[in-house]
Design a protein around this motif. Structure first.
Motif, PDB file in Angstrom:
ATOM      1  N   VAL A  20       0.869  -1.170   0.000  1.00 20.48           N
ATOM      2  CA  VAL A  20       0.000   0.000   0.000  1.00 20.48           C
ATOM      3  C   VAL A  20       0.909   1.224   0.000  1.00 20.48           C
ATOM      4  N   HIS A  21       0.713   2.126  -0.962  1.00 16.05           N
ATOM      5  CA  HIS A  21       1.592   3.296  -1.100  1.00 16.05           C
ATOM      6  C   HIS A  21       3.072   2.884  -1.118  1.00 16.05           C
ATOM      7  N   GLY A  22       3.358   1.758  -1.778  1.00 16.09           N
ATOM      8  CA  GLY A  22       4.741   1.301  -1.890  1.00 16.09           C
ATOM      9  C   GLY A  22       5.328   0.705  -0.622  1.00 16.09           C
ATOM     10  N   LYS A  23       4.479   0.521   0.408  1.00 11.67           N
ATOM     11  CA  LYS A  23       4.953  -0.070   1.679  1.00 11.67           C
ATOM     12  C   LYS A  23       4.211  -1.391   1.914  1.00 11.67           C
ATOM     13  N   PRO A  24       4.862  -2.330   2.605  1.00  8.78           N
ATOM     14  CA  PRO A  24       4.133  -3.565   2.929  1.00  8.78           C
ATOM     15  C   PRO A  24       2.900  -3.225   3.782  1.00  8.78           C
ATOM     16  N   LEU A  25       1.799  -3.874   3.475  1.00  9.09           N
ATOM     17  CA  LEU A  25       0.556  -3.621   4.216  1.00  9.09           C
ATOM     18  C   LEU A  25       0.664  -4.120   5.657  1.00  9.09           C
ATOM     19  N   VAL A  26       0.345  -3.219   6.597  1.00  5.86           N
ATOM     20  CA  VAL A  26       0.169  -3.616   8.008  1.00  5.86           C
ATOM     21  C   VAL A  26      -1.301  -3.390   8.308  1.00  5.86           C
ATOM     22  N   TYR A  27      -2.055  -4.475   8.369  1.00  3.41           N
ATOM     23  CA  TYR A  27      -3.511  -4.340   8.466  1.00  3.41           C
ATOM     24  C   TYR A  27      -3.968  -4.458   9.919  1.00  3.41           C
ATOM     25  N   LEU A  28      -4.372  -3.329  10.480  1.00  5.98           N
ATOM     26  CA  LEU A  28      -4.811  -3.299  11.879  1.00  5.98           C
ATOM     27  C   LEU A  28      -6.222  -2.716  11.975  1.00  5.98           C
ATOM     28  N   ASP A  29      -7.063  -3.081  11.007  1.00  6.51           N
ATOM     29  CA  ASP A  29      -8.457  -2.632  11.020  1.00  6.51           C
ATOM     30  C   ASP A  29      -9.398  -3.835  11.050  1.00  6.51           C
ATOM     31  N   ASN A  30      -9.013  -4.818  11.830  1.00  8.27           N
ATOM     32  CA  ASN A  30      -9.759  -6.078  11.856  1.00  8.27           C
ATOM     33  C   ASN A  30     -11.120  -5.979  12.521  1.00  8.27           C
ATOM     34  N   ALA A  31     -11.299  -4.977  13.385  1.00  4.98           N
ATOM     35  CA  ALA A  31     -12.614  -4.806  14.007  1.00  4.98           C
ATOM     36  C   ALA A  31     -13.627  -4.286  12.990  1.00  4.98           C
ATOM     37  N   ALA A  32     -13.144  -3.717  11.887  1.00  3.28           N
ATOM     38  CA  ALA A  32     -14.056  -3.284  10.821  1.00  3.28           C
ATOM     39  C   ALA A  32     -14.368  -4.450   9.892  1.00  3.28           C
ATOM     40  N   THR A  33     -13.341  -5.156   9.484  1.00  2.00           N
ATOM     41  CA  THR A  33     -13.532  -6.422   8.766  1.00  2.00           C
ATOM     42  C   THR A  33     -12.210  -7.174   8.741  1.00  2.00           C
ATOM     43  N   ALA A  34     -12.293  -8.487   8.736  1.00  3.41           N
ATOM     44  CA  ALA A  34     -11.083  -9.311   8.712  1.00  3.41           C
ATOM     45  C   ALA A  34     -10.849  -9.828   7.297  1.00  3.41           C
ATOM     46  N   HIS A  35      -9.617 -10.152   6.986  1.00  9.24           N
ATOM     47  CA  HIS A  35      -9.316 -10.767   5.699  1.00  9.24           C
ATOM     48  C   HIS A  35      -9.713 -12.245   5.700  1.00  9.24           C
ATOM     49  N   LYS A  36      -9.680 -12.833   4.492  1.00 11.65           N
ATOM     50  CA  LYS A  36     -10.216 -14.187   4.322  1.00 11.65           C
ATOM     51  C   LYS A  36      -9.087 -15.152   3.981  1.00 11.65           C
ATOM     52  N   PRO A  37      -9.001 -16.260   4.698  1.00 12.32           N
ATOM     53  CA  PRO A  37      -7.956 -17.256   4.387  1.00 12.32           C
ATOM     54  C   PRO A  37      -8.329 -18.064   3.140  1.00 12.32           C
ATOM     55  N   LEU A  38      -7.335 -18.711   2.557  1.00  5.82           N
ATOM     56  CA  LEU A  38      -7.572 -19.536   1.363  1.00  5.82           C
ATOM     57  C   LEU A  38      -8.676 -20.558   1.583  1.00  5.82           C
ATOM     58  N   ALA A 381      -6.581   0.606  16.643  1.00  6.55           N
ATOM     59  CA  ALA A 381      -5.841  -0.512  16.054  1.00  6.55           C
ATOM     60  C   ALA A 381      -6.513  -1.784  16.564  1.00  6.55           C
ATOM     61  N   SER A 382      -6.830  -2.691  15.658  1.00  5.62           N
ATOM     62  CA  SER A 382      -7.497  -3.925  16.092  1.00  5.62           C
ATOM     63  C   SER A 382      -6.816  -5.124  15.443  1.00  5.62           C
ATOM     64  N   PHE A 383      -6.753  -6.196  16.195  1.00  7.97           N
ATOM     65  CA  PHE A 383      -5.841  -7.304  15.884  1.00  7.97           C
ATOM     66  C   PHE A 383      -6.557  -8.594  15.495  1.00  7.97           C
ATOM     67  N   ALA A 384      -5.872  -9.390  14.690  1.00 10.96           N
ATOM     68  CA  ALA A 384      -6.406 -10.678  14.253  1.00 10.96           C
ATOM     69  C   ALA A 384      -5.307 -11.724  14.270  1.00 10.96           C
ATOM     70  N   ALA A 385      -5.679 -12.932  13.877  1.00 13.14           N
ATOM     71  CA  ALA A 385      -4.774 -14.087  13.926  1.00 13.14           C
ATOM     72  C   ALA A 385      -3.437 -13.821  13.243  1.00 13.14           C
ATOM     73  N   TYR A 386      -3.485 -13.053  12.130  1.00 12.95           N
ATOM     74  CA  TYR A 386      -2.283 -12.915  11.290  1.00 12.95           C
ATOM     75  C   TYR A 386      -1.387 -11.751  11.686  1.00 12.95           C
ATOM     76  N   ASN A 387      -1.742 -10.980  12.695  1.00 13.77           N
ATOM     77  CA  ASN A 387      -0.887  -9.849  13.077  1.00 13.77           C
ATOM     78  C   ASN A 387       0.309 -10.327  13.892  1.00 13.77           C
ATOM     79  N   THR A 388       1.391  -9.515  13.853  1.00 10.59           N
ATOM     80  CA  THR A 388       2.647  -9.950  14.448  1.00 10.59           C
ATOM     81  C   THR A 388       3.197  -8.882  15.400  1.00 10.59           C
TER      82      THR A 388
END
Ligand SMILES: *Cc1c(COP(=O)(O)O)cnc(C)c1O
Length: 407
Positions: A20-38, A381-388
């Motif tokens: 995103v904007h040339g930077k690796p995505l750090v997604y911390l908006d999981n309380a709004a919606t989470a991403h989907k696994p394969l 900032a909201s967290f999910a399984a994939y955050n580090t």
């Protein structure tokens, strides 16, 4: 292999490798919606590639396969919530839809009268406020609000004062989407039952993080959204106690919800179909079941521990920054809300976005709560399984840098 292998989890989420904007995505908006696994993306795709058909009415083979998959999804949800029967699981489009369903049918049934009271809390999402206001307008009942302490927890003595024989409904969020407050819902539901009130829990934020047992909670209605538990958008769940749902009138009219239609009158279908008019989101239900299976393979306990560890690290790192104010109790779950003195949440959020960090800014659909705390919004900032842990460190460094730029 470690008990919780976050690298292996991240590898299952294709979107996490984008920039995103040339930077690796750090997604911390999981309380709004989470991403989907394969596992979820594959389940949705397999549905369309292999068994796509309308359900319940076809005699043909694909229709039967689609019907079986849809009803198996309902069984998966029932097992996940420990619901005594799948007939108590209504598929909706999400939490908002589920709560509107309950408020609407209580209104249609004339269950509330002038003088009756609906009790909710200052922590509620607009989805658990507005449908009840609409029910009050229609019925003449009044809305009462459990206040919150400065640390974002409910004022329990006030709750016990507000709960009376006039209380017909207690509608409460399980976990606050804005502050991460975990409400003592079991205790509050039990107290509400003592005065004969119906109880509804908004589980939109709890379902991604906690095991939910509707029998243990002894709650009448439980609502959550698929898209926050790693499932597709447009599918949600209403659990409703059989005896209560069965005594209430239908909501939307149409196909599937009927037994027999004639121009002299219509008889309605049994649960759960009575509340599922029209062609449902078949793919969404199948995707939701795949998401719940995925969560359960990881285990909600392991997931919760991982997320709690991240949120504690984030709280510690952020609170070391100058002028930073955290909201909510220290034992918050999943969501961390904050502001920095003299800096608008939107400006900070915009700079974070430029650095590839996705957070939420604004009122989080909780305007009454923001007003109570004298702010127009926060950064969340909201967290999910994939955050580090590395992402937590990046967040704190980015907030520090952005704040210096804005001062
Ligand atoms: C997201 C959310 C809702 C609304 O969910 P939708 O999926 O938009 O219907 C309601 N309550 C809480 C606590 C939420 O976090």
């Amino acid at each position: 292999m470690p008990a919780f292998d976050v690298a292996a989890i991240r590898a299952q989420f294709p979107i996490l490798s984008r920039e995103v904007h040339g930077k690796p995505l750090v997604y911390l908006d999981n309380a709004a919606t989470a991403h989907k696994p394969l596992a979820v993306l594959d389940a949705s795709r397999r549905y369309y590639e292999e068994i796509n058909a309308n359900i319940h009415r076809g005699t043909h083979h694909l229709s039967q396969l689609a019907t079986i998959a849809h009803e198996e999804a309902r069984l998966t949800v029932a097992r996940h919530l420990n619901s005594p029967t799948p007939d108590e699981i209504i598929f909706t489009s999400g939490t908002t839809d589920s709560i509107n369903l309950v408020a609407s049918i209580l209104g249609r049934a004339g269950r509330l009268k002038p003088g009756d009271e609906i009790l909710l809390s200052h922590l509620e999402h607009h989805s658990n406020i507005v449908p009840w206001q609409m029910l009050c307008e229609r019925s003449g009942a009044t809305l009462h609000v459990i206040p919150v302490h400065d640390d974002g927890t409910l004022d329990l003595p006030a709750f016990h004062r507000l709960l009376t024989e006039r209380t017909r409904v207690l509608a409460l969020t399980h976990i606050s989407n804005a502050f991460g407050t975990v409400n003592p819902v079991r205790e509050l539901v039990a107290a509400a039952k003592q005065v004969g009130a119906l109880t509804l829990l908004d589980g939109a934020q709890a379902a991604p993080h906690l095991p939910i047992d509707v029998q243990d909670l002894d709650v009448d209605f439980y609502a959550f959204s698929g898209h926050k538990v790693y499932a597709p958008t447009g599918i949600g769940v209403l659990y409703g106690r059989y005896k209560i749902l069965d005594s209430l009138p239908p909501w939307r009219g149409g196909g599937e919800m009927i037994k027999k239609v004639s121009f002299s009158g219509t008889t309605y279908n049994n649960l759960p179909f009575r509340y599922e008019a029209g062609t449902p989101n078949i793919e969404g239900a199948i995707g939701l079941a795949a998401a719940l299976d995925w969560i359960n393979r990881i285990g909600l306990d392991a997931l919760h521990q991982h997320e709690q560890s991240l949120i504690r690290q984030a709280a510690a790192a952020l609170s070391a920054l100058d002028g930073l104010r955290l909201y909510g109790p220290s034992d918050r779950a999943a969501s961390l809300s904050f502001n920095i003195d003299g800096i608008h949440h939107y400006d900070l959020g915009t700079l974070l976005d430029q650095m590839g960090i996705a957070v939420r800014t604004g009122h989080h659909c909780c305007q009454p709560l923001m007003e109570r705390f004298g702010v127009t919004g926060t950064i969340r900032a909201s967290f999910a399984a994939y955050n580090t842990t590395d992402e937590v460190i990046q967040l704190a460094a980015a907030v520090k840098k952005a704040a210096a730029m804005l001062r």
